[in-house]
Design a protein around this motif. Structure first.
Motif, PDB file in Angstrom:
ATOM      1  N   LEU A   1      28.885 -49.895 -60.604  1.00 18.29           N
ATOM      2  CA  LEU A   1      30.108 -50.523 -61.087  1.00 18.29           C
ATOM      3  C   LEU A   1      31.342 -49.656 -60.879  1.00 18.29           C
ATOM      4  O   LEU A   1      32.455 -50.176 -60.820  1.00 18.29           O
ATOM      5  CB  LEU A   1      29.967 -50.862 -62.574  1.00 18.29           C
ATOM      6  CG  LEU A   1      28.810 -51.793 -62.936  1.00 18.29           C
ATOM      7  CD1 LEU A   1      28.729 -51.988 -64.440  1.00 18.29           C
ATOM      8  CD2 LEU A   1      28.951 -53.138 -62.224  1.00 18.29           C
ATOM      9  N   THR A   2      31.164 -48.345 -60.788  1.00 17.16           N
ATOM     10  CA  THR A   2      32.308 -47.457 -60.583  1.00 17.16           C
ATOM     11  C   THR A   2      32.625 -47.255 -59.110  1.00 17.16           C
ATOM     12  O   THR A   2      33.779 -47.001 -58.752  1.00 17.16           O
ATOM     13  CB  THR A   2      32.062 -46.082 -61.233  1.00 17.16           C
ATOM     14  OG1 THR A   2      30.863 -45.516 -60.692  1.00 17.16           O
ATOM     15  CG2 THR A   2      31.929 -46.200 -62.744  1.00 17.16           C
ATOM     16  N   ALA A   3      31.602 -47.340 -58.254  1.00 17.19           N
ATOM     17  CA  ALA A   3      31.806 -47.193 -56.803  1.00 17.19           C
ATOM     18  C   ALA A   3      30.992 -48.273 -56.100  1.00 17.19           C
ATOM     19  O   ALA A   3      30.062 -47.981 -55.345  1.00 17.19           O
ATOM     20  CB  ALA A   3      31.382 -45.799 -56.339  1.00 17.19           C
ATOM     21  N   PRO A   4      31.308 -49.549 -56.343  1.00 14.63           N
ATOM     22  CA  PRO A   4      30.419 -50.628 -55.895  1.00 14.63           C
ATOM     23  C   PRO A   4      30.216 -50.697 -54.386  1.00 14.63           C
ATOM     24  O   PRO A   4      29.085 -50.879 -53.930  1.00 14.63           O
ATOM     25  CB  PRO A   4      31.098 -51.895 -56.439  1.00 14.63           C
ATOM     26  CG  PRO A   4      32.507 -51.506 -56.723  1.00 14.63           C
ATOM     27  CD  PRO A   4      32.469 -50.056 -57.097  1.00 14.63           C
ATOM     28  N   ASP A   5      31.268 -50.555 -53.611  1.00 13.48           N
ATOM     29  CA  ASP A   5      31.110 -50.681 -52.162  1.00 13.48           C
ATOM     30  C   ASP A   5      30.296 -49.526 -51.597  1.00 13.48           C
ATOM     31  O   ASP A   5      29.384 -49.736 -50.777  1.00 13.48           O
ATOM     32  CB  ASP A   5      32.481 -50.733 -51.493  1.00 13.48           C
ATOM     33  CG  ASP A   5      33.254 -51.993 -51.855  1.00 13.48           C
ATOM     34  OD1 ASP A   5      32.629 -52.969 -52.311  1.00 13.48           O
ATOM     35  OD2 ASP A   5      34.491 -51.990 -51.697  1.00 13.48           O
ATOM     36  N   ARG A   6      30.609 -48.325 -52.020  1.00  8.24           N
ATOM     37  CA  ARG A   6      29.887 -47.150 -51.511  1.00  8.24           C
ATOM     38  C   ARG A   6      28.426 -47.202 -51.934  1.00  8.24           C
ATOM     39  O   ARG A   6      27.519 -46.920 -51.132  1.00  8.24           O
ATOM     40  CB  ARG A   6      30.565 -45.881 -52.027  1.00  8.24           C
ATOM     41  CG  ARG A   6      30.061 -44.604 -51.389  1.00  8.24           C
ATOM     42  CD  ARG A   6      30.888 -43.415 -51.869  1.00  8.24           C
ATOM     43  NE  ARG A   6      30.449 -42.184 -51.223  1.00  8.24           N
ATOM     44  CZ  ARG A   6      30.920 -40.972 -51.518  1.00  8.24           C
ATOM     45  NH1 ARG A   6      31.856 -40.842 -52.453  1.00  8.24           N
ATOM     46  NH2 ARG A   6      30.474 -39.905 -50.890  1.00  8.24           N
ATOM     47  N   PHE A   7      28.198 -47.580 -53.198  1.00 10.85           N
ATOM     48  CA  PHE A   7      26.820 -47.650 -53.676  1.00 10.85           C
ATOM     49  C   PHE A   7      26.031 -48.733 -52.945  1.00 10.85           C
ATOM     50  O   PHE A   7      24.865 -48.528 -52.585  1.00 10.85           O
ATOM     51  CB  PHE A   7      26.780 -47.908 -55.182  1.00 10.85           C
ATOM     52  CG  PHE A   7      25.383 -48.139 -55.688  1.00 10.85           C
ATOM     53  CD1 PHE A   7      24.526 -47.069 -55.891  1.00 10.85           C
ATOM     54  CD2 PHE A   7      24.919 -49.427 -55.921  1.00 10.85           C
ATOM     55  CE1 PHE A   7      23.220 -47.275 -56.320  1.00 10.85           C
ATOM     56  CE2 PHE A   7      23.621 -49.644 -56.342  1.00 10.85           C
ATOM     57  CZ  PHE A   7      22.773 -48.560 -56.555  1.00 10.85           C
ATOM     58  N   THR A   8      26.645 -49.897 -52.717  1.00 12.96           N
ATOM     59  CA  THR A   8      25.939 -50.974 -52.034  1.00 12.96           C
ATOM     60  C   THR A   8      25.509 -50.544 -50.643  1.00 12.96           C
ATOM     61  O   THR A   8      24.388 -50.837 -50.202  1.00 12.96           O
ATOM     62  CB  THR A   8      26.817 -52.233 -51.950  1.00 12.96           C
ATOM     63  OG1 THR A   8      27.230 -52.603 -53.269  1.00 12.96           O
ATOM     64  CG2 THR A   8      26.053 -53.385 -51.333  1.00 12.96           C
ATOM     65  N   ALA A   9      26.374 -49.840 -49.931  1.00 15.04           N
ATOM     66  CA  ALA A   9      26.016 -49.343 -48.601  1.00 15.04           C
ATOM     67  C   ALA A   9      24.829 -48.392 -48.680  1.00 15.04           C
ATOM     68  O   ALA A   9      23.920 -48.437 -47.834  1.00 15.04           O
ATOM     69  CB  ALA A   9      27.216 -48.646 -47.967  1.00 15.04           C
ATOM     70  N   ASP A  10      24.801 -47.530 -49.700  1.00 16.66           N
ATOM     71  CA  ASP A  10      23.677 -46.605 -49.845  1.00 16.66           C
ATOM     72  C   ASP A  10      22.401 -47.336 -50.242  1.00 16.66           C
ATOM     73  O   ASP A  10      21.303 -46.994 -49.784  1.00 16.66           O
ATOM     74  CB  ASP A  10      24.018 -45.528 -50.875  1.00 16.66           C
ATOM     75  CG  ASP A  10      24.941 -44.459 -50.305  1.00 16.66           C
ATOM     76  OD1 ASP A  10      24.752 -44.077 -49.138  1.00 16.66           O
ATOM     77  OD2 ASP A  10      25.860 -44.015 -51.015  1.00 16.66           O
ATOM     78  N   LEU A  11      22.515 -48.346 -51.105  1.00 15.45           N
ATOM     79  CA  LEU A  11      21.339 -49.126 -51.477  1.00 15.45           C
ATOM     80  C   LEU A  11      20.765 -49.854 -50.269  1.00 15.45           C
ATOM     81  O   LEU A  11      19.538 -49.868 -50.063  1.00 15.45           O
ATOM     82  CB  LEU A  11      21.694 -50.127 -52.574  1.00 15.45           C
ATOM     83  CG  LEU A  11      20.575 -51.051 -53.051  1.00 15.45           C
ATOM     84  CD1 LEU A  11      19.401 -50.245 -53.592  1.00 15.45           C
ATOM     85  CD2 LEU A  11      21.082 -52.034 -54.101  1.00 15.45           C
ATOM     86  N   LEU A  12      21.618 -50.424 -49.435  1.00 18.26           N
ATOM     87  CA  LEU A  12      21.138 -51.090 -48.225  1.00 18.26           C
ATOM     88  C   LEU A  12      20.425 -50.108 -47.307  1.00 18.26           C
ATOM     89  O   LEU A  12      19.388 -50.432 -46.700  1.00 18.26           O
ATOM     90  CB  LEU A  12      22.304 -51.744 -47.493  1.00 18.26           C
ATOM     91  CG  LEU A  12      22.801 -53.072 -48.082  1.00 18.26           C
ATOM     92  CD1 LEU A  12      24.144 -53.439 -47.491  1.00 18.26           C
ATOM     93  CD2 LEU A  12      21.778 -54.172 -47.824  1.00 18.26           C
ATOM     94  N   ARG A  13      20.954 -48.905 -47.208  1.00 16.50           N
ATOM     95  CA  ARG A  13      20.295 -47.880 -46.373  1.00 16.50           C
ATOM     96  C   ARG A  13      18.915 -47.538 -46.931  1.00 16.50           C
ATOM     97  O   ARG A  13      17.927 -47.441 -46.174  1.00 16.50           O
ATOM     98  CB  ARG A  13      21.176 -46.632 -46.314  1.00 16.50           C
ATOM     99  CG  ARG A  13      20.520 -45.442 -45.622  1.00 16.50           C
ATOM    100  CD  ARG A  13      21.482 -44.283 -45.518  1.00 16.50           C
ATOM    101  NE  ARG A  13      22.018 -43.865 -46.810  1.00 16.50           N
ATOM    102  CZ  ARG A  13      21.378 -43.052 -47.642  1.00 16.50           C
ATOM    103  NH1 ARG A  13      20.177 -42.574 -47.337  1.00 16.50           N
ATOM    104  NH2 ARG A  13      21.938 -42.699 -48.789  1.00 16.50           N
ATOM    105  N   VAL A  14      18.825 -47.371 -48.244  1.00 16.65           N
ATOM    106  CA  VAL A  14      17.538 -47.054 -48.866  1.00 16.65           C
ATOM    107  C   VAL A  14      16.530 -48.173 -48.636  1.00 16.65           C
ATOM    108  O   VAL A  14      15.360 -47.927 -48.333  1.00 16.65           O
ATOM    109  CB  VAL A  14      17.739 -46.796 -50.375  1.00 16.65           C
ATOM    110  CG1 VAL A  14      16.410 -46.817 -51.131  1.00 16.65           C
ATOM    111  CG2 VAL A  14      18.434 -45.452 -50.594  1.00 16.65           C
ATOM    112  N   LEU A  15      16.979 -49.416 -48.752  1.00 14.21           N
ATOM    113  CA  LEU A  15      16.068 -50.550 -48.535  1.00 14.21           C
ATOM    114  C   LEU A  15      15.598 -50.606 -47.092  1.00 14.21           C
ATOM    115  O   LEU A  15      14.419 -50.904 -46.828  1.00 14.21           O
ATOM    116  CB  LEU A  15      16.768 -51.851 -48.915  1.00 14.21           C
ATOM    117  CG  LEU A  15      17.105 -52.028 -50.402  1.00 14.21           C
ATOM    118  CD1 LEU A  15      17.959 -53.269 -50.611  1.00 14.21           C
ATOM    119  CD2 LEU A  15      15.828 -52.093 -51.248  1.00 14.21           C
ATOM    120  N   ARG A  16      16.488 -50.326 -46.149  1.00 15.39           N
ATOM    121  CA  ARG A  16      16.070 -50.313 -44.742  1.00 15.39           C
ATOM    122  C   ARG A  16      15.040 -49.229 -44.488  1.00 15.39           C
ATOM    123  O   ARG A  16      14.050 -49.431 -43.779  1.00 15.39           O
ATOM    124  CB  ARG A  16      17.279 -50.099 -43.826  1.00 15.39           C
ATOM    125  CG  ARG A  16      18.204 -51.310 -43.709  1.00 15.39           C
ATOM    126  CD  ARG A  16      19.164 -51.128 -42.543  1.00 15.39           C
ATOM    127  NE  ARG A  16      20.002 -49.951 -42.699  1.00 15.39           N
ATOM    128  CZ  ARG A  16      21.188 -49.958 -43.290  1.00 15.39           C
ATOM    129  NH1 ARG A  16      21.679 -51.082 -43.789  1.00 15.39           N
ATOM    130  NH2 ARG A  16      21.900 -48.847 -43.388  1.00 15.39           N
TER     131      ARG A  16
END
Length: 247
Positions: free
Chosen positions: A230-245
């Motif tokens: 919630l504090t860094a949503p765009d940056r975190f989402t990109a990292d979550l997508l990388r982890v899922l890949r």
């Protein structure tokens, strides 16, 4: 004619929210995750969101998470799904992954800000802190700390589904104190990523959590605190997508 088959579509993803909030905690992530090809399921835990009138019980929480994973996997032709949770939701996701009736449906588990083994004393202490926050909300300062920490989009997501009543917090943390999360991790055969923001207070047992899982790894983000999505949503989402890949 190409000799290479097209890449497989991303698997469905079940996201589990943290304490006091609801499924809407993940609203900032949903558009990018869907755009990347994931079907996203965000169940409410008992006592939270649309289930606010239900008492919290561990067996009820497990039914919610098991059904969500099974539903997500059933809706995909490969019959598999990812599971990720934050804080309370991360710890419950560990136990859910370890107790799935069919563990083969789980492709990966991501534990976000939830690598702490609660004992009775620490669970009581943390529960008291959360109950104090809930009580403050009843006196007109609901969401004061999140409002100070989060930008407008993050704060809307935090409170949109409603904030949990204090009566739910004690049973939730008592349930956590009764779990052996390292033993649960040892039973999980899919890849497990312990994903922690740099300034998260729930990192205390991150190394032993990663070591406990047969296919575990630790990823520490170089930014963020406990409410990182919630504090860094765009940056975190990109990292979550990388982890899922990678998972």
């Amino acid at each position: 004619m190409s000799l290479h088959p097209p890449p497989a579509a991303p698997l469905p993803l079940v996201l589990v929210h943290g304490t006091r909030t609801s499924r809407t905690q993940w609203d900032p992530q949903r558009p990018a995750l869907v755009a990347a090809g994931h079907t996203v399921l965000t169940p409410d835990l008992p006592g939270h969101g649309e289930r606010r009138r239900e008492p919290f019980a561990l067996d009820a929480a497990m039914r919610v998470l098991h059904r969500a994973v099974q539903r997500a996997a059933a809706d995909d032709p490969r019959g598999r799904a990812h599971l990720a949770g934050h804080s309370l939701g991360a710890m419950l996701a560990i136990h859910a992954a370890a107790t799935l009736p069919d563990p083969g449906v789980l492709s990966s588990l991501t534990v976000i800000g939830g690598s702490a083994q609660a004992g009775e004393r620490s669970a009581r202490l943390y529960g008291a802190v959360m109950r104090s926050a809930a009580a403050a909300g009843r006196h007109g300062s609901a969401g004061l700390l999140p409002r100070l920490l989060l930008h407008a989009e993050g704060h809307r997501a935090y409170v949109a589904g409603g904030l949990t009543a204090s009566a739910v917090i004690g049973p939730a943390f008592a349930a956590l104190a009764g779990l052996d999360l390292r033993a649960d991790l040892a039973r999980i055969t899919c890849p497990v990523t312990i994903l922690n923001p740099r300034f998260d207070q729930m990192r205390v047992h991150e190394r032993s959590f990663a070591a406990a899982a047969p296919r575990g790894r630790l990823v520490v983000l170089p930014y963020g605190g406990h409410l990182v999505n919630l504090t860094a949503p765009d940056r975190f989402t990109a990292d979550l997508l990388r982890v899922l890949r990678e998972g």
